[in-house]
Write a protein that holds these residues in place. Structure first.
Motif, PDB file in Angstrom:
ATOM      1  N   GLY A   1     -16.387  -8.077   5.301  1.00 40.82           N
ATOM      2  CA  GLY A   1     -17.345  -7.052   5.718  1.00 40.82           C
ATOM      3  C   GLY A   1     -17.932  -7.443   7.053  1.00 40.82           C
ATOM      4  O   GLY A   1     -17.424  -8.338   7.738  1.00 40.82           O
ATOM      5  N   PHE A   2     -19.034  -6.798   7.427  1.00 34.37           N
ATOM      6  CA  PHE A   2     -19.650  -7.081   8.716  1.00 34.37           C
ATOM      7  C   PHE A   2     -20.154  -8.521   8.810  1.00 34.37           C
ATOM      8  O   PHE A   2     -20.225  -9.088   9.889  1.00 34.37           O
ATOM      9  CB  PHE A   2     -20.798  -6.108   8.987  1.00 34.37           C
ATOM     10  CG  PHE A   2     -20.345  -4.680   9.118  1.00 34.37           C
ATOM     11  CD1 PHE A   2     -19.393  -4.326  10.058  1.00 34.37           C
ATOM     12  CD2 PHE A   2     -20.871  -3.702   8.287  1.00 34.37           C
ATOM     13  CE1 PHE A   2     -18.973  -3.021  10.185  1.00 34.37           C
ATOM     14  CE2 PHE A   2     -20.456  -2.388   8.410  1.00 34.37           C
ATOM     15  CZ  PHE A   2     -19.505  -2.042   9.350  1.00 34.37           C
ATOM     16  N   LYS A   3     -20.483  -9.105   7.658  1.00 36.81           N
ATOM     17  CA  LYS A   3     -20.960 -10.499   7.637  1.00 36.81           C
ATOM     18  C   LYS A   3     -20.120 -11.318   6.658  1.00 36.81           C
ATOM     19  O   LYS A   3     -20.637 -12.189   5.963  1.00 36.81           O
ATOM     20  CB  LYS A   3     -22.434 -10.548   7.234  1.00 36.81           C
ATOM     21  CG  LYS A   3     -23.395  -9.914   8.220  1.00 36.81           C
ATOM     22  CD  LYS A   3     -23.595 -10.747   9.486  1.00 36.81           C
ATOM     23  CE  LYS A   3     -24.408 -11.973   9.215  1.00 36.81           C
ATOM     24  NZ  LYS A   3     -24.720 -12.698  10.489  1.00 36.81           N
TER      25      LYS A   3
ATOM     26  N   PRO B   1     -21.160 -11.906  13.306  1.00 39.33           N
ATOM     27  CA  PRO B   1     -19.919 -12.059  14.064  1.00 39.33           C
ATOM     28  C   PRO B   1     -19.169 -10.761  14.389  1.00 39.33           C
ATOM     29  O   PRO B   1     -18.140 -10.808  15.048  1.00 39.33           O
ATOM     30  CB  PRO B   1     -19.069 -12.916  13.109  1.00 39.33           C
ATOM     31  CG  PRO B   1     -19.504 -12.459  11.746  1.00 39.33           C
ATOM     32  CD  PRO B   1     -20.979 -12.162  11.862  1.00 39.33           C
ATOM     33  N   LYS B   2     -19.721  -9.606  13.955  1.00 41.43           N
ATOM     34  CA  LYS B   2     -18.952  -8.377  14.161  1.00 41.43           C
ATOM     35  C   LYS B   2     -19.768  -7.215  14.712  1.00 41.43           C
ATOM     36  O   LYS B   2     -19.201  -6.173  15.017  1.00 41.43           O
ATOM     37  CB  LYS B   2     -18.299  -7.932  12.835  1.00 41.43           C
ATOM     38  CG  LYS B   2     -17.353  -8.962  12.220  1.00 41.43           C
ATOM     39  CD  LYS B   2     -16.741  -8.455  10.928  1.00 41.43           C
ATOM     40  CE  LYS B   2     -15.864  -9.518  10.272  1.00 41.43           C
ATOM     41  NZ  LYS B   2     -15.219  -9.023   9.025  1.00 41.43           N
ATOM     42  N   ARG B   3     -21.101  -7.388  14.800  1.00 36.15           N
ATOM     43  CA  ARG B   3     -21.930  -6.286  15.303  1.00 36.15           C
ATOM     44  C   ARG B   3     -23.040  -6.846  16.184  1.00 36.15           C
ATOM     45  O   ARG B   3     -23.599  -7.905  15.894  1.00 36.15           O
ATOM     46  CB  ARG B   3     -22.534  -5.480  14.142  1.00 36.15           C
ATOM     47  CG  ARG B   3     -21.517  -4.779  13.274  1.00 36.15           C
ATOM     48  CD  ARG B   3     -22.169  -3.817  12.294  1.00 36.15           C
ATOM     49  NE  ARG B   3     -23.093  -4.480  11.377  1.00 36.15           N
ATOM     50  CZ  ARG B   3     -23.700  -3.863  10.355  1.00 36.15           C
ATOM     51  NH1 ARG B   3     -23.471  -2.578  10.128  1.00 36.15           N
ATOM     52  NH2 ARG B   3     -24.528  -4.534   9.572  1.00 36.15           N
ATOM     53  N   PRO B   4     -23.402  -6.109  17.243  1.00 38.89           N
ATOM     54  CA  PRO B   4     -24.408  -6.635  18.179  1.00 38.89           C
ATOM     55  C   PRO B   4     -25.819  -6.696  17.621  1.00 38.89           C
ATOM     56  O   PRO B   4     -26.645  -7.431  18.158  1.00 38.89           O
ATOM     57  CB  PRO B   4     -24.329  -5.661  19.364  1.00 38.89           C
ATOM     58  CG  PRO B   4     -23.687  -4.433  18.831  1.00 38.89           C
ATOM     59  CD  PRO B   4     -22.778  -4.866  17.731  1.00 38.89           C
ATOM     60  N   HIS B   5     -26.117  -5.939  16.576  1.00 39.72           N
ATOM     61  CA  HIS B   5     -27.478  -5.965  16.045  1.00 39.72           C
ATOM     62  C   HIS B   5     -27.637  -6.929  14.874  1.00 39.72           C
ATOM     63  O   HIS B   5     -28.715  -7.010  14.286  1.00 39.72           O
ATOM     64  CB  HIS B   5     -27.925  -4.552  15.634  1.00 39.72           C
ATOM     65  CG  HIS B   5     -27.001  -3.862  14.682  1.00 39.72           C
ATOM     66  ND1 HIS B   5     -25.871  -3.218  15.107  1.00 39.72           N
ATOM     67  CD2 HIS B   5     -27.043  -3.702  13.339  1.00 39.72           C
ATOM     68  CE1 HIS B   5     -25.253  -2.679  14.059  1.00 39.72           C
ATOM     69  NE2 HIS B   5     -25.945  -2.973  12.983  1.00 39.72           N
ATOM     70  N   ASP B   6     -26.586  -7.691  14.543  1.00 44.44           N
ATOM     71  CA  ASP B   6     -26.693  -8.702  13.490  1.00 44.44           C
ATOM     72  C   ASP B   6     -27.133 -10.026  14.116  1.00 44.44           C
ATOM     73  O   ASP B   6     -26.349 -10.949  14.328  1.00 44.44           O
ATOM     74  CB  ASP B   6     -25.361  -8.857  12.750  1.00 44.44           C
ATOM     75  CG  ASP B   6     -25.042  -7.646  11.883  1.00 44.44           C
ATOM     76  OD1 ASP B   6     -25.989  -6.952  11.454  1.00 44.44           O
ATOM     77  OD2 ASP B   6     -23.855  -7.381  11.659  1.00 44.44           O
ATOM     78  N   ARG B   7     -28.436 -10.086  14.428  1.00 44.49           N
ATOM     79  CA  ARG B   7     -28.998 -11.242  15.131  1.00 44.49           C
ATOM     80  C   ARG B   7     -29.100 -12.445  14.208  1.00 44.49           C
ATOM     81  O   ARG B   7     -29.477 -12.328  13.042  1.00 44.49           O
ATOM     82  CB  ARG B   7     -30.383 -10.889  15.682  1.00 44.49           C
ATOM     83  CG  ARG B   7     -31.015 -11.979  16.547  1.00 44.49           C
ATOM     84  CD  ARG B   7     -32.385 -11.544  17.035  1.00 44.49           C
ATOM     85  NE  ARG B   7     -33.352 -11.482  15.944  1.00 44.49           N
ATOM     86  CZ  ARG B   7     -34.134 -12.499  15.575  1.00 44.49           C
ATOM     87  NH1 ARG B   7     -34.066 -13.644  16.224  1.00 44.49           N
ATOM     88  NH2 ARG B   7     -34.984 -12.363  14.581  1.00 44.49           N
ATOM     89  N   VAL B   8     -28.780 -13.614  14.760  1.00 42.30           N
ATOM     90  CA  VAL B   8     -28.878 -14.867  14.011  1.00 42.30           C
ATOM     91  C   VAL B   8     -29.698 -15.855  14.831  1.00 42.30           C
ATOM     92  O   VAL B   8     -29.280 -16.244  15.927  1.00 42.30           O
ATOM     93  CB  VAL B   8     -27.492 -15.481  13.734  1.00 42.30           C
ATOM     94  CG1 VAL B   8     -27.634 -16.716  12.847  1.00 42.30           C
ATOM     95  CG2 VAL B   8     -26.554 -14.459  13.101  1.00 42.30           C
ATOM     96  N   PRO B   9     -30.880 -16.281  14.351  1.00 39.29           N
ATOM     97  CA  PRO B   9     -31.617 -17.332  15.061  1.00 39.29           C
ATOM     98  C   PRO B   9     -30.744 -18.572  15.208  1.00 39.29           C
ATOM     99  O   PRO B   9     -30.016 -18.946  14.274  1.00 39.29           O
ATOM    100  CB  PRO B   9     -32.822 -17.597  14.149  1.00 39.29           C
ATOM    101  CG  PRO B   9     -32.999 -16.318  13.377  1.00 39.29           C
ATOM    102  CD  PRO B   9     -31.611 -15.794  13.151  1.00 39.29           C
ATOM    103  N   LEU B  10     -30.816 -19.218  16.349  1.00 41.47           N
ATOM    104  CA  LEU B  10     -29.943 -20.352  16.632  1.00 41.47           C
ATOM    105  C   LEU B  10     -30.086 -21.447  15.571  1.00 41.47           C
ATOM    106  O   LEU B  10     -29.101 -22.067  15.172  1.00 41.47           O
ATOM    107  CB  LEU B  10     -30.272 -20.900  18.023  1.00 41.47           C
ATOM    108  CG  LEU B  10     -29.135 -21.596  18.778  1.00 41.47           C
ATOM    109  CD1 LEU B  10     -27.947 -20.675  18.937  1.00 41.47           C
ATOM    110  CD2 LEU B  10     -29.630 -22.086  20.126  1.00 41.47           C
TER     111      LEU B  10
END
Length: 992
Positions: free
Chosen positions: A494-496, A469-478
């Protein structure tokens, strides 16, 4: 290659002098090495004679030479005749182009010729055949601009021998073919140019020497805000507000378009800079005065890399570097490594280019590509449309690369024809690139190219995903989104993580929304924006979003009215094909009405939320969510009240808007209940790849591009009604809160100030990792209690007229007050408190960063910044360097820097230092409460790029850092107090 000899005493003297050079866009480079380390002496060069010519204006090489700078002779006495003799010898050496024998005619198939070009195959060097295509563009530029003054045959050899020289971090000069600006960064650039004209006049020189010498394209796209949404007339209302807020800025830019030669300004309401660049401005191949060469561009926006998808070498630089490039100063760069990214297979049905780029971003972040080129190749290339490639290239900054490059092939040529380039132009482009071994034909056997490292992806393995939710490279599979969201609620901040207690996670806040009951909870979507050049340039995902909206309407689903939905395409072409397909109607029905043609939500111009929604969030500490088709989601960027921000494809933006929450498992949970009373699932509204392809085929037509861009420079009624004076020098208005004369050149003389010492400096801010330019540079709305707000109120500006920081980048007083003013910034001095405050170390007072910096300056103290890894990541923002300089920051000590930001710090005379590997402030026991002395030599001749520097503190600590001046040229800039003073002294000292 001619080599001069000179005594060390003479070199030492020369380093303290201004660098004689003419204002030239011909082969020149700032401060190439003459003998050993004569970095501040710039060799003479010819003069570029510009001519008018609209978007494709170009000039010609006149061959005139510049004598030594006026005033220098008096300073160097008897040395002057030796310098002049040296220059004459160098002029003789350059009279004939070192590579004239490979200047080759390119014939037309039906007779005649396209022009001439410097032929790489004619060099008959087998090493060139193995070079990555991206490196061949650098090679061609060096050959074409080689004069053995500024660009030497040795530079050419370095590039040819790239396989061996790039690991050694060899320095080369590079001359981009053009410069690209948007208005947020373009306004301060034009402000600087206007101020440089004033400085030239004060030094007794010709102010007209300050003129762009290569084509400059400026697209006004960053000023529109989503003030009005979910309304049929939103675009008109938002544009009216945009002009009312920015009339002064727009008038200034219009003045610049007439006062400066070789500058094209694309008016507001035309589109997003990178999409306009892709669809219209990108040349692919230049043909100037009968000489053909590859298009290349540097831009003041980090996503300039989007043009790499078209086979044009382009990347983001700081506004400071761009200004120098405009004024004829070649870039000095480290010859990059190139990561070969092999693509195989094809995307599965229903998987989008956005899913692909988020996957690529995560892979390349893990691989490590900072400062490198990434070049894509392999059989999978043929399965990717040009728009898909541009999406991947666009997010190069997010995966850390300088470029994400796709060489020109048949897909590129088809796209050029689709977007309205003439058949003759496309034929010329193909003929040139084939003749110069820069075209990839996958139907022919491929010569194996050498890369610095390799990575591979089977496109079939890509799955639907989002990032946040805070960085473009923290990918989450749908399929994992629901569990990941709950983990984020549980995790510490934190970032997550948001650190929401278990008992509060299911709390529901009920409120009244204009007379109807409404409710939100943690994860509720309050902003859903189809925005950003990353995706709006791609017909597949835009029409896919329309199909999702259509299926939802037909099933009876409706987006909740308190979700702020918006559609902001990157060009008018998008509207044409959405209307042609009949899908715009369904997007309108779901609240995705057209709000404007510009960057909007992606850069924080999301506008206010409804007061009832804002109150529900703030009064109950709700972790609200935004879902946008953008490329950046750093905390505090999208909207101050959306702590969770997810990047998603346009069709997914519509799907999440319909669901109303990110706390959902799309595979198992229904999105809503249809008009027939049955549950509607994600699979019921999701289009297949084949459905999308059919709509693209029937709805995206060449005439749409032609008609859109034929009218693009004609402006609109509001733009055309702006009246501006015709004058060489700008008449500064001291009362203006938008345009203000900057103080950079105050009391400037022809003598460089030399290196500055940093003694007993206090730490202004003490940061951890991943401090972005969003944290540093003023961006988004101006907070009501900030120093910038106080400044505006003192000048009778109402709060409703504050506008955004981005719109006020032409006023240094406001920008200095907004530096480090991000509401989410974390400063170790504050022991966990978040916000734009710091501690004034001598007194222990907690002050705003601006007030603390002002207090330090009043006391006569220097300041530094301490930081962790990836300092300055994010968008290329020159104010992230200008602002700290105006606050009095003399140095930044960090674990690592983002490439462009480090360069910008150098450009503003700030010293960048890196902790040694394995060390940081914590491991060294630094609290930030110490006073710091950086032991830099005061003689520029004693400083080397990348050397070790000792830092000592007042409590007895001592540690070594790496000095991050990476090239000889950067040392020359530092000696002059920055790149712009360096250029002014060069031009003021030259005679045409």
């Amino acid at each position: 290659m001619y080599k001069a000899a000179a005594s060390s005493a003479r070199l030492s003297l020369l380093r303290s002098l201004p660098s004689p050079a003419s204002s030239s866009s011909a082969p020149c480079s700032p401060s190439r090495i003459v003998t050993n380390r004569a970095r501040a002496l710039s060799r003479p060069c010819g003069t570029w004679t510009g001519r008018a010519g609209g978007a494709l204006r170009a000039g010609g090489w006149s061959g005139r030479l510049s004598p030594a700078a006026r005033g220098v002779r008096a300073q160097i006495g008897a040395v002057a005749p030796a310098i002049e003799r040296f220059q004459r010898r160098m002029a003789t050496a350059a009279a004939e182009h070192p590579f004239k024998t490979i200047l080759t005619t390119l014939p037309k198939p039906g007779g005649g010729e396209y022009g001439k070009f410097y032929s790489l195959p004619a060099l008959n060097d087998p090493r060139i055949d193995k070079l990555p295509y991206s490196i061949r563009i650098l090679l061609e530029s060096a050959i074409r601009n080689c004069d053995n003054f500024q660009v030497t045959q040795n530079d050419v050899e370095k590039i040819i021998d790239w396989e061996n020289t790039s690991p050694k971090l060899a320095e080369i000069p590079f001359k981009p073919a053009r410069v690209l600006l948007q208005d947020f960064t373009g306004v301060p650039a034009v402000v600087d140019l206007a101020a440089m004209r004033d400085a030239m006049a004060k030094l007794g020189s010709d102010a007209n020497k300050i003129n762009p010498l290569v084509p400059v394209d400026l697209v006004i796209d960053h000023s529109v805000q989503v003030d009005v949404a979910r309304s049929p007339n939103a675009v008109q209302l938002n544009m009216g507000l945009e002009f009312s807020r920015n009339k002064e800025r727009f008038g200034f830019l219009k003045w610049g378009s007439t006062a400066f030669h070789n500058m094209l300004v694309v008016p507001p309401g035309s589109g997003i800079v990178h999409q306009v660049n892709l669809e219209y401005l990108g040349r692919v191949v230049f043909n100037t005065d009968g000489i053909m060469y590859p298009d290349s561009v540097v831009g003041t926006d980090s996503h300039t890399t989007m043009i790499d998808g078209l086979g044009v070498a382009g990347w983001g630089v700081g506004g400071i570097e761009a200004e120098a490039t405009m004024l004829g100063q070649p870039m000095s760069m480290v010859l990059p490594g190139v990561v070969g990214f092999k693509l195989t297979g094809k995307l599965q049905s229903g998987v989008t280019a956005t899913d692909l780029v988020l996957t690529v971003t995560q892979m390349l972040r893990k691989h490590g590509v900072v400062g490198k080129f990434v070049e894509f190749y392999g059989e999978g290339m043929g399965k990717l449309s040009l728009a898909d490639r541009a999406t991947i290239a666009n997010m190069s900054p997010e995966y850390g690369a300088t470029m994400g490059f796709f060489p020109v092939d048949h897909v590129t040529l088809d796209y050029l024809k689709l977007t309205g380039r003439s058949d003759e132009t496309v034929s010329m482009i193909e003929a040139y690139l084939r003749a110069n071994n820069m075209f990839v034909d996958y139907s022919e056997p491929q010569t194996e190219r050498v890369y610095s490292s390799y990575i591979e992806l089977d496109l079939n393995e890509v799955e639907p995903c989002i990032s946040g939710p805070k960085r473009p490279h923290d990918r989450v599979p749908l399929k994992e989104m629901k569990s990941d969201w709950h983990a984020c609620l549980d995790n510490k901040v934190g970032f997550k993580g948001f650190a929401v207690s278990k008992e509060q996670q299911d709390n529901v806040v009920k409120f009244d929304f204009h007379g109807q009951p409404a409710e939100i909870k943690h994860g509720s979507v309050v902003i859903a924006a189809i925005t950003s050049c990353t995706n709006t340039s791609n017909p597949s995902v835009m029409l896919g979003a329309g199909l999702v909206a259509k299926k939802a309407c037909e099933l009876g689903l409706q987006v909740k009215p308190w979700v702020k939905t918006s559609l902001a395409p990157g060009s008018g072409v998008v509207t044409k094909y959405l209307v042609q397909s009949g899908l715009q109607e369904y997007l309108n029905n779901q609240g995705f009405n057209l709000v404007g043609y510009g960057c909007t939500t992606c850069i924080g111009n999301s506008g206010d939320l409804d007061e009832s929604v804002s109150a529900a969030i703030t009064d109950n500490d709700v972790v609200a969510a935004a879902v946008l088709s953008g490329n950046r989601n750093f905390e505090g960027r999208v909207h101050p009240l959306t702590r969770a921000n997810y990047l998603a494809s346009p069709p997914l933006v519509v799907a999440y808007a319909l669901a109303g929450t990110v706390d959902i498992d799309f595979e198992k949970e229904p999105i809503g209940v249809g008009k027939d009373g049955n549950e509607v699932f994600f699979r019921d509204i999701w289009p297949t790849t084949e459905e999308i392809a059919q709509v693209v085929q029937s709805s995206v037509l060449p005439d749409m591009f032609k008609s859109t861009y034929e009218a693009i420079t004609k402006g609109n009624q509001m733009w055309n009604q702006l009246t501006v004076p015709e004058a060489t020098l700008y008449s500064w208005d001291a009362k203006s809160t938008y345009i203000h004369e900057p103080p950079y050149f105050k009391d400037m003389t022809m003598s460089p100030p030399g290196p500055h010492a940093v003694k007993n400096a206090y730490c202004l801010l003490n940061f951890g990792d991943s401090i972005t330019t969003d944290h540093i540079s003023p961006a988004g709305s101006i907070h009501r209690d900030s120093p910038a707000a106080k400044y505006l109120l003192e000048r009778s500006v109402d709060r409703k007229d504050f506008n955004s920081y981005g719109s006020r980048r032409g006023n240094d007083e406001i920008m200095a007050r907004g530096t480090f003013a991000n509401i989410r910034i974390v400063n170790k001095f504050l022991n966990g408190e978040v916000g734009p405050k710091t501690i004034h170390v001598p007194t222990g007072e907690k002050l705003s960063v601006f007030d603390a910096a002002t207090k330090y300056k009043a006391e006569g103290h220097d300041t530094i910044v301490i930081a962790g890894a990836e300092y300055g990541s994010g968008s290329s923002r020159d104010w992230a360097a200008k602002g700290p300089m105006l606050l009095g920051v003399k140095a930044v000590i960090a674990k690592s820097f983002e490439r462009i930001h480090r360069s910008n710090l150098v450009g503003m005379g700030i010293v960048p230092l890196c902790f040694k590997a394995g060390e940081d402030a914590d491991s060294l026991g630094l609290t930030g409460h110490e006073q710091y002395t950086i032991n830099l030599p005061t003689d520029i001749s004693e400083i080397r790029p990348g050397q070790d520097v000792t830092v000592t503190t007042d409590n007895g600590k001592s540690f070594a850092c790496t000095l991050r001046f990476d090239t000889e040229v950067e040392l020359a800039y530092f000696n002059h107090g920055g790149i712009l003073p360096y250029v002014i002294r060069n031009l003021a000292g030259s005679q045409d």
